[in-house]
Design a protein around this motif. Structure first.
Motif, PDB file in Angstrom:
ATOM      1  N   ASN A 185     -11.011  68.117  17.550  1.00 42.71           N
ATOM      2  CA  ASN A 185     -11.424  69.186  16.627  1.00 42.71           C
ATOM      3  C   ASN A 185     -10.646  69.143  15.318  1.00 42.71           C
ATOM      4  OD1 ASN A 185     -13.599  70.727  17.567  1.00 42.71           O
ATOM      5  ND2 ASN A 185     -12.310  71.820  19.033  1.00 42.71           N
ATOM      6  N   ASN A 186      -9.577  68.359  15.297  1.00 40.21           N
ATOM      7  CA  ASN A 186      -8.717  68.301  14.113  1.00 40.21           C
ATOM      8  C   ASN A 186      -8.346  66.858  13.791  1.00 40.21           C
ATOM      9  OD1 ASN A 186      -7.854  71.377  13.677  1.00 40.21           O
ATOM     10  ND2 ASN A 186      -7.810  70.965  15.877  1.00 40.21           N
ATOM     11  N   THR A 187      -9.363  65.988  13.711  1.00 42.44           N
ATOM     12  CA  THR A 187      -9.098  64.573  13.463  1.00 42.44           C
ATOM     13  C   THR A 187      -8.326  64.393  12.157  1.00 42.44           C
ATOM     14  OG1 THR A 187     -11.272  64.347  12.423  1.00 42.44           O
ATOM     15  CG2 THR A 187     -11.101  63.755  14.746  1.00 42.44           C
ATOM     16  N   GLY A 188      -7.338  63.515  12.211  1.00 39.53           N
ATOM     17  CA  GLY A 188      -6.540  63.244  11.029  1.00 39.53           C
ATOM     18  C   GLY A 188      -5.321  64.139  10.900  1.00 39.53           C
ATOM     19  N   LYS A 189      -5.253  65.184  11.714  1.00 39.85           N
ATOM     20  CA  LYS A 189      -4.103  66.096  11.655  1.00 39.85           C
ATOM     21  C   LYS A 189      -3.093  65.733  12.742  1.00 39.85           C
ATOM     22  CE  LYS A 189      -2.704  70.945  12.041  1.00 39.85           C
ATOM     23  NZ  LYS A 189      -3.146  72.350  12.166  1.00 39.85           N
ATOM     24  N   ILE A 190      -1.825  65.757  12.378  1.00 39.47           N
ATOM     25  CA  ILE A 190      -0.768  65.470  13.340  1.00 39.47           C
ATOM     26  C   ILE A 190      -0.183  66.790  13.857  1.00 39.47           C
ATOM     27  CG2 ILE A 190       1.482  64.392  13.713  1.00 39.47           C
ATOM     28  CD1 ILE A 190      -0.824  62.419  13.263  1.00 39.47           C
ATOM     29  N   PHE A 191      -0.186  66.933  15.186  1.00 40.61           N
ATOM     30  CA  PHE A 191       0.376  68.119  15.824  1.00 40.61           C
ATOM     31  C   PHE A 191       1.741  67.790  16.413  1.00 40.61           C
ATOM     32  CE2 PHE A 191      -4.131  69.053  15.869  1.00 40.61           C
ATOM     33  CZ  PHE A 191      -4.198  70.417  15.638  1.00 40.61           C
ATOM     34  N   SER A 192       2.706  68.639  16.169  1.00 42.41           N
ATOM     35  CA  SER A 192       4.010  68.453  16.790  1.00 42.41           C
ATOM     36  C   SER A 192       3.891  68.790  18.274  1.00 42.41           C
ATOM     37  CB  SER A 192       5.055  69.360  16.136  1.00 42.41           C
ATOM     38  OG  SER A 192       4.790  70.724  16.435  1.00 42.41           O
ATOM     39  N   ARG A 193       4.871  68.364  19.064  1.00 46.15           N
ATOM     40  CA  ARG A 193       4.862  68.688  20.497  1.00 46.15           C
ATOM     41  C   ARG A 193       4.872  70.206  20.695  1.00 46.15           C
ATOM     42  NH1 ARG A 193       7.769  64.106  19.885  1.00 46.15           N
ATOM     43  NH2 ARG A 193       7.360  62.356  21.326  1.00 46.15           N
ATOM     44  N   ILE A 194       5.626  70.891  19.868  1.00 44.81           N
ATOM     45  CA  ILE A 194       5.704  72.356  19.991  1.00 44.81           C
ATOM     46  C   ILE A 194       4.334  72.986  19.730  1.00 44.81           C
ATOM     47  CG2 ILE A 194       6.661  74.446  18.958  1.00 44.81           C
ATOM     48  CD1 ILE A 194       9.259  72.925  18.489  1.00 44.81           C
ATOM     49  N   GLU A 195       3.625  72.498  18.716  1.00 46.69           N
ATOM     50  CA  GLU A 195       2.287  73.040  18.406  1.00 46.69           C
ATOM     51  C   GLU A 195       1.322  72.794  19.561  1.00 46.69           C
ATOM     52  OE1 GLU A 195       1.892  72.793  13.570  1.00 46.69           O
ATOM     53  OE2 GLU A 195       1.727  70.921  14.707  1.00 46.69           O
ATOM     54  N   ILE A 196       1.403  71.596  20.161  1.00 49.15           N
ATOM     55  CA  ILE A 196       0.528  71.293  21.300  1.00 49.15           C
ATOM     56  C   ILE A 196       0.881  72.182  22.489  1.00 49.15           C
ATOM     57  CG2 ILE A 196      -0.147  69.519  22.978  1.00 49.15           C
ATOM     58  CD1 ILE A 196       0.261  67.440  20.742  1.00 49.15           C
ATOM     59  N   LEU A 197       2.180  72.366  22.733  1.00 48.74           N
ATOM     60  CA  LEU A 197       2.606  73.242  23.823  1.00 48.74           C
ATOM     61  C   LEU A 197       2.109  74.670  23.618  1.00 48.74           C
ATOM     62  CD1 LEU A 197       6.304  72.055  24.378  1.00 48.74           C
ATOM     63  CD2 LEU A 197       4.410  71.857  26.007  1.00 48.74           C
ATOM     64  N   GLU A 198       2.198  75.148  22.394  1.00 49.15           N
ATOM     65  CA  GLU A 198       1.787  76.526  22.103  1.00 49.15           C
ATOM     66  C   GLU A 198       0.288  76.736  22.298  1.00 49.15           C
ATOM     67  OE1 GLU A 198       3.189  77.144  18.158  1.00 49.15           O
ATOM     68  OE2 GLU A 198       5.197  77.792  18.790  1.00 49.15           O
ATOM     69  N   GLN A 199      -0.519  75.691  21.988  1.00 52.00           N
ATOM     70  CA  GLN A 199      -1.970  75.847  22.068  1.00 52.00           C
ATOM     71  C   GLN A 199      -2.546  75.481  23.435  1.00 52.00           C
ATOM     72  OE1 GLN A 199      -4.469  75.147  18.697  1.00 52.00           O
ATOM     73  NE2 GLN A 199      -2.754  74.529  17.404  1.00 52.00           N
ATOM     74  N   VAL A 200      -1.920  74.547  24.130  1.00 51.76           N
ATOM     75  CA  VAL A 200      -2.446  74.096  25.418  1.00 51.76           C
ATOM     76  C   VAL A 200      -1.740  74.757  26.597  1.00 51.76           C
ATOM     77  CG1 VAL A 200      -2.803  72.062  26.892  1.00 51.76           C
ATOM     78  CG2 VAL A 200      -3.173  71.890  24.423  1.00 51.76           C
ATOM     79  N   ASP A 231       9.098  69.488  26.442  1.00 45.74           N
ATOM     80  CA  ASP A 231       8.404  68.624  25.481  1.00 45.74           C
ATOM     81  C   ASP A 231       7.876  67.368  26.148  1.00 45.74           C
ATOM     82  OD1 ASP A 231       9.123  70.476  23.656  1.00 45.74           O
ATOM     83  OD2 ASP A 231      10.387  69.180  22.431  1.00 45.74           O
ATOM     84  N   ARG A 232       8.628  66.857  27.105  1.00 45.88           N
ATOM     85  CA  ARG A 232       8.255  65.620  27.793  1.00 45.88           C
ATOM     86  C   ARG A 232       6.898  65.752  28.476  1.00 45.88           C
ATOM     87  NH1 ARG A 232       8.007  60.364  27.832  1.00 45.88           N
ATOM     88  NH2 ARG A 232       8.045  59.452  29.916  1.00 45.88           N
ATOM     89  N   THR A 233       6.528  66.957  28.846  1.00 43.13           N
ATOM     90  CA  THR A 233       5.238  67.202  29.495  1.00 43.13           C
ATOM     91  C   THR A 233       4.087  66.768  28.589  1.00 43.13           C
ATOM     92  OG1 THR A 233       6.168  69.095  30.665  1.00 43.13           O
ATOM     93  CG2 THR A 233       3.780  68.963  30.561  1.00 43.13           C
ATOM     94  N   VAL A 234       4.224  67.012  27.300  1.00 48.24           N
ATOM     95  CA  VAL A 234       3.196  66.599  26.342  1.00 48.24           C
ATOM     96  C   VAL A 234       3.073  65.079  26.342  1.00 48.24           C
ATOM     97  CG1 VAL A 234       2.511  66.540  23.916  1.00 48.24           C
ATOM     98  CG2 VAL A 234       3.524  68.616  24.875  1.00 48.24           C
ATOM     99  N   ASP A 235       4.212  64.376  26.283  1.00 49.93           N
ATOM    100  CA  ASP A 235       4.205  62.913  26.252  1.00 49.93           C
ATOM    101  C   ASP A 235       3.512  62.337  27.484  1.00 49.93           C
ATOM    102  OD1 ASP A 235       5.695  63.184  23.938  1.00 49.93           O
ATOM    103  OD2 ASP A 235       7.612  62.934  24.956  1.00 49.93           O
ATOM    104  N   VAL A 236       3.828  62.904  28.642  1.00 47.80           N
ATOM    105  CA  VAL A 236       3.249  62.417  29.902  1.00 47.80           C
ATOM    106  C   VAL A 236       1.736  62.599  29.898  1.00 47.80           C
ATOM    107  CG1 VAL A 236       3.109  62.817  32.395  1.00 47.80           C
ATOM    108  CG2 VAL A 236       5.337  62.776  31.257  1.00 47.80           C
TER     109      VAL A 236
END
Length: 230
Positions: A173-188, A197-202
């Motif tokens: 939904n946001n092609t071309g945008k870089i999300f930090s691990r914190i942003e991904i954690l907050e939204q997912v 943070d490692r959970t995002v990487d896995v």
């Protein structure tokens, strides 16, 4: 008996038209061909459910034909897939701005074309149903139905976990945008109390593997995070 979807193939390469017509008809579609934009425009365009349109043709280009169709109330609703050797970013942007539903670069496999055609027809049917419309996000033959929570590649369902699917939806939904691990954690993982943070990487690693050839489109920007690059 369900009525066949009608497709118009417009390309000045007669041999390519024949190949596409044969393979699409094998898949159950009703297919007509036109060898120029002018010939296509002389036909009853309104009868078609989808148009496969080449860009580089003599006299009138596919871009020009698409503009004519999109400006007409009778034909503006017909989905268009551009099939062309012109695959620079500028050309793709022009095609999508005109209102094309997808863009396939030559040379392409008939399997890829069939997958894209089915995907676009599903999206078109969803829009026509109004309240029952499915929200579908797609990139090439990768398709995510956010209503049914499903993911398909080349018509094959890819089984993803809830978090993997939510990450993919966020990035697509946001092609071309870089999300930090914190942003991904907050939204997912917004409903979780403590997540590392490692959970995002896995989850990103697993997601890349599951979506095969599209895994390379999930890029890592060291020190920043992740994004989906088209």
């Amino acid at each position: 008996m369900e009525e066949k979807s009608k497709i118009l193939v417009v390309d000045d390469e007669e041999s390519l038209c024949e190949i596409l017509q044969f393979n699409l008809e094998v898949e159950g579609f009703s297919v007509d061909v036109a060898y120029s934009a002018e010939q296509a425009l002389s036909m009853n365009i309104q009868q078609y459910n989808l148009i496969l349109l080449d860009v580089m043709m003599d006299s009138m280009s596919g871009f020009k034909m698409a503009q004519i169709l999109k400006q007409s109330e009778q034909t503006s609703h017909i989905p268009i897939i551009f099939c062309t050797a012109k695959d620079t970013e500028d050309d793709i942007v022009i095609g999508l701005n005109i209102g094309a539903d997808d863009y396939i670069s030559k040379p392409f496999s008939t399997r890829e074309v069939i997958a894209r055609v089915k995907s676009v027809l599903r999206r078109s049917a969803g829009k026509a149903k109004g309240g029952n419309e499915h929200d579908i996000i797609s990139f090439e033959s990768l398709e995510v139905d956010t209503t049914l929570k499903t993911c398909y590649i080349d018509e094959t369902e890819i089984i993803l976990t809830k978090k993997e699917l939510e990450i993919l939806i966020l990035l697509l939904n946001n092609t071309g945008k870089i999300f930090s691990r914190i942003e991904i954690l907050e939204q997912v993982w917004s409903d979780e109390v403590v997540v590392l943070d490692r959970t995002v990487d896995v989850n990103i690693t697993r997601l890349r593997k599951k979506i095969g050839k599209y895994g390379d489109h999930i890029v890592t920007r060291m020190g920043y995070g992740y994004g989906f690059q088209v």
